[in-house]
Design an enzyme around this catalytic site. Structure first.
Site, PDB file in Angstrom:
ATOM      1  N   LYS A  35       5.335 -15.530 -12.157  1.00 15.96           N
ATOM      2  CA  LYS A  35       4.018 -13.865 -12.376  1.00 15.96           C
ATOM      3  C   LYS A  35       3.950 -13.147 -13.461  1.00 15.96           C
ATOM      4  O   LYS A  35       3.557 -12.542 -13.602  1.00 15.96           O
ATOM      5  CB  LYS A  35       4.505 -13.250 -10.670  1.00 15.96           C
ATOM      6  CG  LYS A  35       3.692 -12.025 -10.355  1.00 15.96           C
ATOM      7  CD  LYS A  35       4.214 -11.238  -9.478  1.00 15.96           C
ATOM      8  CE  LYS A  35       3.920 -12.339  -8.233  1.00 15.96           C
ATOM      9  NZ  LYS A  35       5.180 -11.275  -7.157  1.00 15.96           N
ATOM     10  N   PHE A 147      -1.019   4.230  -1.026  1.00 14.17           N
ATOM     11  CA  PHE A 147      -2.454   3.931   0.570  1.00 14.17           C
ATOM     12  C   PHE A 147      -3.391   3.172  -0.269  1.00 14.17           C
ATOM     13  O   PHE A 147      -4.457   3.052   0.547  1.00 14.17           O
ATOM     14  CB  PHE A 147      -3.001   4.931   0.697  1.00 14.17           C
ATOM     15  CG  PHE A 147      -1.902   6.042   1.780  1.00 14.17           C
ATOM     16  CD1 PHE A 147      -1.384   6.112   2.927  1.00 14.17           C
ATOM     17  CD2 PHE A 147      -1.426   7.532   1.133  1.00 14.17           C
ATOM     18  CE1 PHE A 147      -0.597   6.544   3.215  1.00 14.17           C
ATOM     19  CE2 PHE A 147       0.107   8.216   1.465  1.00 14.17           C
ATOM     20  CZ  PHE A 147      -0.002   7.684   2.511  1.00 14.17           C
ATOM     21  N   LEU A 148      -3.455   2.403  -1.284  1.00 19.41           N
ATOM     22  CA  LEU A 148      -3.985   1.606  -1.760  1.00 19.41           C
ATOM     23  C   LEU A 148      -4.515   0.463  -0.799  1.00 19.41           C
ATOM     24  O   LEU A 148      -4.080   0.013  -0.145  1.00 19.41           O
ATOM     25  CB  LEU A 148      -3.618   0.719  -3.134  1.00 19.41           C
ATOM     26  CG  LEU A 148      -2.446  -0.285  -3.557  1.00 19.41           C
ATOM     27  CD1 LEU A 148      -2.752  -1.701  -3.042  1.00 19.41           C
ATOM     28  CD2 LEU A 148      -2.244   0.106  -4.375  1.00 19.41           C
ATOM     29  N   ARG A 149      -6.048   0.295  -0.890  1.00 11.82           N
ATOM     30  CA  ARG A 149      -6.822  -1.306  -0.519  1.00 11.82           C
ATOM     31  C   ARG A 149      -6.712  -1.996  -1.616  1.00 11.82           C
ATOM     32  O   ARG A 149      -6.886  -2.233  -2.461  1.00 11.82           O
ATOM     33  CB  ARG A 149      -8.134  -0.642  -0.296  1.00 11.82           C
ATOM     34  CG  ARG A 149      -7.756   0.664   1.253  1.00 11.82           C
ATOM     35  CD  ARG A 149      -9.352   1.300   1.692  1.00 11.82           C
ATOM     36  NE  ARG A 149      -9.485   1.456   0.269  1.00 11.82           N
ATOM     37  CZ  ARG A 149     -10.746   1.713   0.038  1.00 11.82           C
ATOM     38  NH1 ARG A 149     -12.246   1.990   0.645  1.00 11.82           N
ATOM     39  NH2 ARG A 149     -10.630   2.897  -1.172  1.00 11.82           N
ATOM     40  N   ASN A 208      -1.635   3.649   8.786  1.00 12.36           N
ATOM     41  CA  ASN A 208      -2.202   1.829   9.208  1.00 12.36           C
ATOM     42  C   ASN A 208      -2.124   2.176  10.876  1.00 12.36           C
ATOM     43  O   ASN A 208      -3.376   1.226  10.977  1.00 12.36           O
ATOM     44  CB  ASN A 208      -1.351   0.726   8.381  1.00 12.36           C
ATOM     45  CG  ASN A 208      -1.512   0.624   6.594  1.00 12.36           C
ATOM     46  OD1 ASN A 208      -2.512   1.682   6.717  1.00 12.36           O
ATOM     47  ND2 ASN A 208      -0.605   0.082   6.662  1.00 12.36           N
ATOM     48  N   PHE A 249     -14.631   2.150   9.108  1.00 11.62           N
ATOM     49  CA  PHE A 249     -13.140   1.500  10.184  1.00 11.62           C
ATOM     50  C   PHE A 249     -13.817   1.131  11.270  1.00 11.62           C
ATOM     51  O   PHE A 249     -13.351   1.168  12.280  1.00 11.62           O
ATOM     52  CB  PHE A 249     -11.857   2.652   9.655  1.00 11.62           C
ATOM     53  CG  PHE A 249     -10.869   1.494   8.854  1.00 11.62           C
ATOM     54  CD1 PHE A 249     -11.747   1.408   7.506  1.00 11.62           C
ATOM     55  CD2 PHE A 249     -10.407   0.727   9.162  1.00 11.62           C
ATOM     56  CE1 PHE A 249     -10.878   0.972   6.027  1.00 11.62           C
ATOM     57  CE2 PHE A 249      -9.637  -0.220   8.055  1.00 11.62           C
ATOM     58  CZ  PHE A 249     -10.429   0.040   7.116  1.00 11.62           C
ATOM     59  N   ALA A 252     -16.907  -3.485  13.823  1.00  8.50           N
ATOM     60  CA  ALA A 252     -17.023  -4.535  14.555  1.00  8.50           C
ATOM     61  C   ALA A 252     -16.684  -5.804  14.529  1.00  8.50           C
ATOM     62  O   ALA A 252     -17.709  -6.530  13.395  1.00  8.50           O
ATOM     63  CB  ALA A 252     -17.114  -4.553  16.176  1.00  8.50           C
ATOM     64  N   CYS A 260      -0.794  -6.583   5.609  1.00  8.45           N
ATOM     65  CA  CYS A 260      -0.386  -4.834   6.031  1.00  8.45           C
ATOM     66  C   CYS A 260      -0.525  -4.562   7.312  1.00  8.45           C
ATOM     67  O   CYS A 260       0.800  -4.230   7.694  1.00  8.45           O
ATOM     68  CB  CYS A 260      -1.256  -3.618   4.946  1.00  8.45           C
ATOM     69  SG  CYS A 260      -0.614  -4.403   3.007  1.00  8.45           S
ATOM     70  N   LYS A 263       1.595  -6.080  10.258  1.00  6.02           N
ATOM     71  CA  LYS A 263       2.564  -6.578  10.513  1.00  6.02           C
ATOM     72  C   LYS A 263       3.700  -5.346  10.111  1.00  6.02           C
ATOM     73  O   LYS A 263       4.541  -4.761  10.661  1.00  6.02           O
ATOM     74  CB  LYS A 263       3.831  -7.592   8.751  1.00  6.02           C
ATOM     75  CG  LYS A 263       3.216  -6.442   7.918  1.00  6.02           C
ATOM     76  CD  LYS A 263       4.232  -5.369   7.484  1.00  6.02           C
ATOM     77  CE  LYS A 263       3.513  -5.352   5.701  1.00  6.02           C
ATOM     78  NZ  LYS A 263       4.632  -4.442   4.824  1.00  6.02           N
TER      79      LYS A 263
HETATM   80  C1  UGA Z   1      -4.791  -1.208   4.678  1.00 13.28           C
HETATM   81  C2  UGA Z   1      -4.963  -0.101   4.313  1.00 13.28           C
HETATM   82  O1  UGA Z   1      -5.788   0.246   4.691  1.00 13.28           O
HETATM   83  C3  UGA Z   1      -4.297   0.723   3.021  1.00 13.28           C
HETATM   84  O2  UGA Z   1      -4.303   2.492   3.334  1.00 13.28           O
HETATM   85  C4  UGA Z   1      -2.913   0.480   3.200  1.00 13.28           C
HETATM   86  O3  UGA Z   1      -2.345   0.867   1.907  1.00 13.28           O
HETATM   87  C5  UGA Z   1      -2.464  -1.415   3.179  1.00 13.28           C
HETATM   88  O4  UGA Z   1      -3.288  -1.722   4.604  1.00 13.28           O
HETATM   89  C6  UGA Z   1      -1.187  -1.086   2.940  1.00 13.28           C
HETATM   90  O5  UGA Z   1      -0.412  -0.723   4.044  1.00 13.28           O
HETATM   91  O6  UGA Z   1      -0.720  -1.548   1.730  1.00 13.28           O
HETATM   92  P1  UGA Z   1      -6.162  -2.975   3.395  1.00 13.28           P
HETATM   93  O7  UGA Z   1      -4.845  -4.525   3.894  1.00 13.28           O
HETATM   94  O8  UGA Z   1      -5.886  -3.768   1.902  1.00 13.28           O
HETATM   95  O9  UGA Z   1      -5.248  -1.982   3.093  1.00 13.28           O
HETATM   96  O10 UGA Z   1      -6.388  -3.897   3.879  1.00 13.28           O
HETATM   97  P2  UGA Z   1      -8.215  -2.765   5.017  1.00 13.28           P
HETATM   98  O11 UGA Z   1      -8.684  -2.491   3.901  1.00 13.28           O
HETATM   99  O12 UGA Z   1      -7.208  -1.879   5.475  1.00 13.28           O
HETATM  100  O13 UGA Z   1      -8.426  -3.943   6.228  1.00 13.28           O
HETATM  101  C7  UGA Z   1      -7.610  -4.507   7.375  1.00 13.28           C
HETATM  102  C8  UGA Z   1      -8.632  -5.715   7.429  1.00 13.28           C
HETATM  103  O14 UGA Z   1      -8.924  -4.757   8.714  1.00 13.28           O
HETATM  104  C9  UGA Z   1      -9.464  -6.444   7.016  1.00 13.28           C
HETATM  105  O15 UGA Z   1      -9.093  -7.972   7.986  1.00 13.28           O
HETATM  106  C10 UGA Z   1     -10.773  -6.083   7.079  1.00 13.28           C
HETATM  107  O16 UGA Z   1     -11.484  -7.114   7.168  1.00 13.28           O
HETATM  108  C11 UGA Z   1     -10.531  -4.945   8.530  1.00 13.28           C
HETATM  109  N1  UGA Z   1     -11.506  -4.216   9.251  1.00 13.28           N
HETATM  110  C12 UGA Z   1     -11.545  -3.031   8.587  1.00 13.28           C
HETATM  111  C13 UGA Z   1     -12.502  -4.739   9.949  1.00 13.28           C
HETATM  112  O17 UGA Z   1     -12.259  -5.915  11.125  1.00 13.28           O
HETATM  113  N2  UGA Z   1     -13.887  -3.905  10.578  1.00 13.28           N
HETATM  114  C14 UGA Z   1     -13.456  -2.702  10.150  1.00 13.28           C
HETATM  115  O18 UGA Z   1     -14.149  -1.445  10.101  1.00 13.28           O
HETATM  116  C15 UGA Z   1     -12.657  -2.173   8.710  1.00 13.28           C
END
Ligand code: UGA
Length: 433
Positions: A35, A147-149, A208, A249, A252, A260, A263
């Site tokens: 890495k 809080f990054l996505r 989360n 968010f 559906a 994230c 877990k």
């Molecule tokens: C999430 C949080 O959104 C971040 O703020 C946080 O920093 C991160 O976890 C972390 O703890 O590191 P992430 O895992 O990148 O970020 O993904 P999300 O964008 O939150 O999506 C999570 C899941 O929810 C995905 O499988 C997505 O498809 C699903 N989702 C999201 C839905 O099914 N419906 C929605 O309306 C939104």
């Protein structure tokens, strides 16, 4: 400022590159030599839009370097801990071994007055325990959750919605150090919350947990919609117009996955139990169950469009990543459904724009192909499981000419049912008539 970042996974690699971009002098450290070699040559070890370009530009300034040797952290004023905290194999709790190892490896290289800033998502109470260790070396500790996505990691790091600092009461020096680090962000008016360790740790898991709850809420409504002939996407639009609720968010579909949300809600429940407040988080068990039921429902719909049994049926799976713009398949609902269908005897052909290699590592026996058209050739059913732009924009007429049967299940409510039906498709979706 001179900073070190311990742990160069998703969080750490992005944080290191972004901090260098903000003008700091950064060393990223990780125990994985492969890495580190990739990062040092400007290659992102995972798919993240914008990261490779940022690595290249930051490396070119000479302000960013990578190392496998933790002694290279010596001399930095701030040391970020950004290692993973996965779910333990045998319980819901978080595995803190990497955090503990990072702190103990860093300890001999800390100078009095250094700041150790925790970024990893940890169970509440961890920072207090680690602070005692760090303070023993004359250094200070702050908890500075991230809080990054995925998919927006660079943007979220450079322009976060808020900054949170958990510090010991009266520790002005740590606040000043973090303010200096994030000066560019703060000058743009980003809100900053200065609080204690426990609150900072809780902010992260509470955020989360709330997001997971929002998704499971709309998926629960999808179950009710399915029983009544209602349309959950219109319901989400309508309730989302209420600013108190908000539309984001409330998509559906197949539910949440990734490294994230799943877990973190489980780790939160485990910690609440230890604290004797498990009743307070009992609803998260339901959030988890609703989420996992969506995968079963998807398999049922696949069965239904295949005439009652998937065994021997050719099924095209479009999308394997846990969400679009990512190659991450950790706890991915899409990959899970693809594997379940294969176990039921379906002839699954799966594709994803970025996540084929990561999927292959977890599920080596699935049949992977490069494009949606290849996956769909002669198929009895097409399933859209991750809403990549490429799949949202598929032409129903063109795809209809390669499949065996025009049957599609939209696992992310990302297609226009009118257009697909008009092209002769039998269209089914989660939470829609
Ligand atoms: C999430 C949080 O959104 C971040 O703020 C946080 O920093 C991160 O976890 C972390 O703890 O590191 P992430 O895992 O990148 O970020 O993904 P999300 O964008 O939150 O999506 C999570 C899941 O929810 C995905 O499988 C997505 O498809 C699903 N989702 C999201 C839905 O099914 N419906 C929605 O309306 C939104």
């Amino acid at each position: 400022m001179k900073i070190s970042v311990i742990g160069c996974g998703y969080l750490g690699a992005v944080h290191a590159a972004c901090m260098a971009d903000l003008g700091h002098d950064v060393v990223g450290i990780d125990v994985d030599p492969a890495k580190i070699a990739q990062l040092a040559s400007g290659v992102a070890p995972f798919f993240e839009p914008g990261l490779s370009a940022l690595l290249a530009s930051s490396l070119a300034t000479g302000r960013l370097r990578f190392s496998t040797d933790v002694s290279d952290a010596a001399g930095a004023a701030v040391h970020f801990v950004a290692v993973g905290t996965p779910q333990l194999g045998d319980s819901y709790a978080a595995d803190l071994r990497y955090v503990d190892a990072a702190i103990s490896s860093l300890l001999p290289h800390l100078a009095p007055g250094d700041l150790v800033a925790g970024k990893s998502t940890v169970p509440v109470g961890t920072a207090e325990r680690l602070a005692a260790i760090v303070e023993g070396a004359g250094a200070r500790l702050a908890w500075n959750p991230e809080f990054l996505r995925e998919g927006y990691a660079v943007k979220d790091t450079l322009s976060p919605d808020r900054l949170v600092y958990g510090v010991r009461q009266g520790d002005e020096a740590s606040v000043a150090a973090l303010d200096e680090l994030y000066a560019a962000t703060i000058s743009r008016g980003t809100p900053r919350v200065v609080t204690d360790f426990a609150t900072a740790e809780l902010v992260k898991v509470a955020a989360n947990a709330f997001l997971a709850t929002k998704i499971s809420f709309i998926n629960a409504m999808a179950e009710v919609a399915e029983a009544t002939g209602a349309d959950v996407t219109q319901l989400a639009d309508a309730i989302g117009y209420d600013a108190r609720i908000g539309r984001r968010f409330l998509n559906a579909g197949l539910g949440f996955g990734g490294g994230c949300l799943p877990k973190d809600i489980r780790g939160f429940m485990a910690r609440a139990e230890e604290l004797g407040v498990d009743q307070a988080l009992g609803f998260l068990r339901e959030v988890d169950s609703i989420n996992l039921r969506r995968r079963e429902r998807m398999v049922d719909l696949a069965r239904e469009v295949c005439g009652g049994d998937v065994a021997g049926k050719r099924i095209a799976v479009l999308g394997l990543a846990f969400k679009p713009d990512s190659d991450d398949v950790r706890d991915s609902p899409a990959l899970d459904v693809a594997a379940r269908l294969a176990e039921l005897g379906a002839v699954v052909r799966a594709t994803d724009p970025e996540a084929i290699e990561t999927s292959r590592r977890l599920r080596p026996t699935l049949d992977y192909v490069a494009t949606a058209e290849e996956a769909a050739e002669g198929a009895d059913a097409v399933l859209v499981l991750t809403e990549w732009a490429q799949y949202r924009e598929l032409d129903p007429v063109q795809l209809g000419s390669v499949v065996g049967t025009r049957a599609i299940v939209d696992g992310r409510n990302c297609l226009d049912p009118v257009a697909w039906r008009a092209a002769g498709w039998h269209y089914r979706a989660l939470g829609r008539p």
